[in-house]
Scaffold this active site. Structure first.
Site, PDB file in Angstrom:
ATOM      1  N   ASP A  24      -4.656  -0.005  -4.752  1.00  0.00           N
ATOM      2  CA  ASP A  24      -4.530  -0.942  -3.641  1.00  0.00           C
ATOM      3  C   ASP A  24      -3.408  -0.446  -2.725  1.00  0.00           C
ATOM      4  O   ASP A  24      -2.349  -0.025  -3.202  1.00  0.00           O
ATOM      5  CB  ASP A  24      -4.210  -2.335  -4.186  1.00  0.00           C
ATOM      6  N   ILE A  25      -3.633  -0.493  -1.411  1.00  0.00           N
ATOM      7  CA  ILE A  25      -2.607  -0.058  -0.458  1.00  0.00           C
ATOM      8  C   ILE A  25      -1.500  -1.111  -0.394  1.00  0.00           C
ATOM      9  O   ILE A  25      -1.765  -2.296  -0.193  1.00  0.00           O
ATOM     10  CB  ILE A  25      -3.213   0.157   0.940  1.00  0.00           C
ATOM     11  N   ASN A  63      -1.429  -3.726   9.403  1.00  0.00           N
ATOM     12  CA  ASN A  63      -2.302  -4.317  10.427  1.00  0.00           C
ATOM     13  C   ASN A  63      -1.512  -5.131  11.442  1.00  0.00           C
ATOM     14  O   ASN A  63      -1.767  -5.061  12.658  1.00  0.00           O
ATOM     15  CB  ASN A  63      -3.355  -5.208   9.760  1.00  0.00           C
ATOM     16  N   GLU A 117      -8.615  -3.406   1.145  1.00  0.00           N
ATOM     17  CA  GLU A 117      -7.828  -2.181   0.948  1.00  0.00           C
ATOM     18  C   GLU A 117      -7.777  -1.755  -0.513  1.00  0.00           C
ATOM     19  O   GLU A 117      -6.932  -0.959  -0.908  1.00  0.00           O
ATOM     20  CB  GLU A 117      -6.405  -2.395   1.479  1.00  0.00           C
TER      21      GLU A 117
END
Length: 317
Positions: free
Chosen positions: A178-179, A186, A221
């Site tokens: 997971d980022i 964003n 993500e």
């Protein structure tokens, strides 16, 4: 006449003359098998070798993960201008167009059934046909943005790989990543920049994986990797290579350089308490969130910490 294990005669549909490619396609056409149903659905195989072995064993040319398929189930060979399908004394038989066969000369559009769920279509394609068919297959299997496999395909392959690993007591690793702080990326750089990060991350990871590894976008993500043949040590080593490579990579969105890190959770079988793909996913997911809770930018293996390192959350400018 050839007979099956019960003594029943098998259909021998040998033709006396070759079956040419469809009219108008000529020498520019090649023969293909397209998987219409089963764990490999949507995949397309060009028949380039003189003889191709189909089965679920590790050493076959075209490996199909289906419980009803024998290790070496059937062969497909070129004989002059025709392609001949032969059953290799399989346990459950080889079927073509609904008929059990021992030998069958294939014609355009023939449907081959192996095991309980795998259906292959034999067809000829020129280069334009091939490009179109591959585009259609890719659209059905892959995420439109990142080109990673989609979640549906991931689920189908995980089921098949888990069954195979359980049956043969072979290792299977599952990596969830997971980022870190993706919402912040964003919010600060914009959603287009976030999309570019996803695309670049996917390309980087796919360049580091083996041909048999399955890389999929699990959602948002979050991504998943099915690592066939990887025990706990091998899966952890892969996860650490991915983590360090992402941390060192220069992610760019226009003129902005965006530092990116990932958190990774690893689970594997065989392991106590894991008897289904759902349980394997749950354990990998738990390990991922343990990595995030303990500081991010780190690897956790099935609830056990990787060697400690100072967390390095990406600065936002």
């Amino acid at each position: 006449m050839a007979r099956d294990r019960a003594g029943n005669p098998l259909e021998d549909t040998t033709r006396t003359s070759p079956v040419p490619p469809p009219e108008g396609q000529g020498d520019a056409t090649d023969a293909y098998l397209v998987v219409m149903a089963g764990s490999n659905v949507g995949e397309m195989y060009k028949l380039e070798k003189g003889r191709v072995i189909l089965g679920r064993g590790d050493k076959v040319d075209l490996r199909l993960l289906d419980d009803g398929i024998s290790r070496e189930h059937a062969s497909l060979s070129r004989d002059g201008g025709e392609f001949v399908l032969r059953d290799l004394d399989s346990t459950n038989g080889t079927y073509c167009n609904g008929q059990r066969v021992s030998r069958h000369v294939l014609a355009e559009g023939d449907k081959i059934l192996l095991g309980s769920t795998t259906i292959l279509k034999f067809s000829y394609h020129d280069r334009l046909d091939e490009a179109f068919q591959r585009q259609m297959s890719e659209s059905a299997l892959r995420d439109g943005l990142t080109r990673a496999f989609n979640k549906r395909y991931f689920g189908e392959r995980l089921d098949s790989e888990f069954q195979y690993a359980s049956r043969h007591t072979s290792p299977l690793g599952l990596v969830f990543l997971d980022i870190d702080h993706f919402k912040r990326i964003n919010d600060v750089h914009g959603h287009q920049a976030g999309d570019q990060v996803l695309v670049q991350l996917s390309a980087l990871i796919m360049s580091m994986l083996g041909e048999e590894d399955i890389f999929a976008r699990y959602g948002g993500e979050e991504f998943a990797i099915i690592a066939r043949g990887s025990d706990a040590a091998a899966a952890e080593a892969l996860a650490e290579r991915l983590r360090s490579s992402v941390e060192a990579h220069a992610f760019a969105a226009g003129a902005d350089m965006i530092p990116v890190t990932i958190s990774i959770g690893v689970a594997r079988v065989p392991a106590p308490g894991i008897s289904s793909p759902v349980e394997l996913v749950s354990r990998a997911d738990e390990a991922l969130y343990a990595a995030k809770r303990s500081g991010r930018n780190r690897v956790r293996v099935d609830g056990v910490s990787a060697p400690a390192r100072a967390p390095t959350p990406p600065p936002i400018k």
